[in-house]
Design a protein around this motif. Structure first.
Motif, mmCIF file in Angstrom:
data_model
loop_
_atom_site.group_PDB
_atom_site.id
_atom_site.type_symbol
_atom_site.label_atom_id
_atom_site.label_comp_id
_atom_site.label_asym_id
_atom_site.label_seq_id
_atom_site.Cartn_x
_atom_site.Cartn_y
_atom_site.Cartn_z
ATOM 1 N N ARG A 3 -16.900 -23.697 1.813
ATOM 2 C CA ARG A 3 -17.874 -23.341 2.801
ATOM 3 C C ARG A 3 -17.951 -24.059 3.943
ATOM 4 O O ARG A 3 -17.984 -25.201 4.052
ATOM 5 N N HIS A 21 -13.455 -17.497 10.282
ATOM 6 C CA HIS A 21 -13.851 -16.403 9.867
ATOM 7 C C HIS A 21 -12.584 -15.250 9.220
ATOM 8 O O HIS A 21 -13.094 -14.634 8.254
ATOM 9 N N GLU A 27 -14.986 -19.624 4.098
ATOM 10 C CA GLU A 27 -16.324 -18.750 4.149
ATOM 11 C C GLU A 27 -17.176 -19.305 5.468
ATOM 12 O O GLU A 27 -17.559 -20.397 5.382
ATOM 13 N N VAL A 29 -20.220 -20.020 6.866
ATOM 14 C CA VAL A 29 -21.563 -19.881 6.311
ATOM 15 C C VAL A 29 -22.674 -19.778 7.242
ATOM 16 O O VAL A 29 -23.673 -19.047 7.378
ATOM 17 N N ALA A 30 -22.552 -20.877 8.204
ATOM 18 C CA ALA A 30 -23.644 -20.946 9.296
ATOM 19 C C ALA A 30 -23.156 -21.673 10.635
ATOM 20 O O ALA A 30 -21.971 -22.419 10.464
ATOM 21 N N SER A 43 -23.574 -16.185 15.349
ATOM 22 C CA SER A 43 -23.886 -15.642 14.164
ATOM 23 C C SER A 43 -24.047 -13.968 13.983
ATOM 24 O O SER A 43 -23.302 -13.889 13.056
ATOM 25 N N CYS A 48 -22.865 -14.649 9.888
ATOM 26 C CA CYS A 48 -23.497 -15.831 9.150
ATOM 27 C C CYS A 48 -24.726 -16.099 9.607
ATOM 28 O O CYS A 48 -25.402 -15.435 10.360
ATOM 29 N N LYS A 49 -25.335 -17.307 8.920
ATOM 30 C CA LYS A 49 -26.633 -17.948 9.502
ATOM 31 C C LYS A 49 -26.615 -18.632 10.676
ATOM 32 O O LYS A 49 -25.606 -19.110 11.001
ATOM 33 N N GLU A 61 -26.980 -25.745 3.502
ATOM 34 C CA GLU A 61 -26.197 -24.919 3.402
ATOM 35 C C GLU A 61 -25.077 -25.183 2.261
ATOM 36 O O GLU A 61 -24.020 -24.712 2.109
#
Length: 83
Positions: A3, A21, A27, A29-30, A43, A48-49, A61
């Motif tokens: 993450r 990505h 992954e 995530v943010a 984002s 993502c966030k 996260e």
């Protein structure tokens, strides 16, 4: 998958964001940036966030990896917080 969160969505971001990505082992995530419009754009682009406060992103996260894409003088305090 690991993450990942990225702090800083400016000029160096593409060198980190796109590889993270596209890898199967990570992954995204943010992302975080003090300029909300940049964080929102990245984002949306990468699905993502986003956050405007990197500390909030780290706390919420449960990240395995943090990429620091900020001016060099900001690396030490951000890295220390992330650890």
């Amino acid at each position: 998958a690991l993450r990942v969160g990225i702090i800083g969505c400016g000029h160096i971001f593409p060198m980190h964001g796109y590889p993270v990505h596209s890898l199967e082992t990570t992954e995204l995530v943010a992302v975080s940036d003090v300029k909300e419009n940049r964080a929102i754009a990245r984002s949306k682009e990468l699905g993502c966030k986003y956050y405007t406060d990197y500390k909030e992103m780290i706390e919420k996260e449960k990240l395995d990896v943090v990429h620091i894409c900020l001016p060099h003088y900001l690396h030490p305090p951000v890295a220390i917080y992330a650890m």
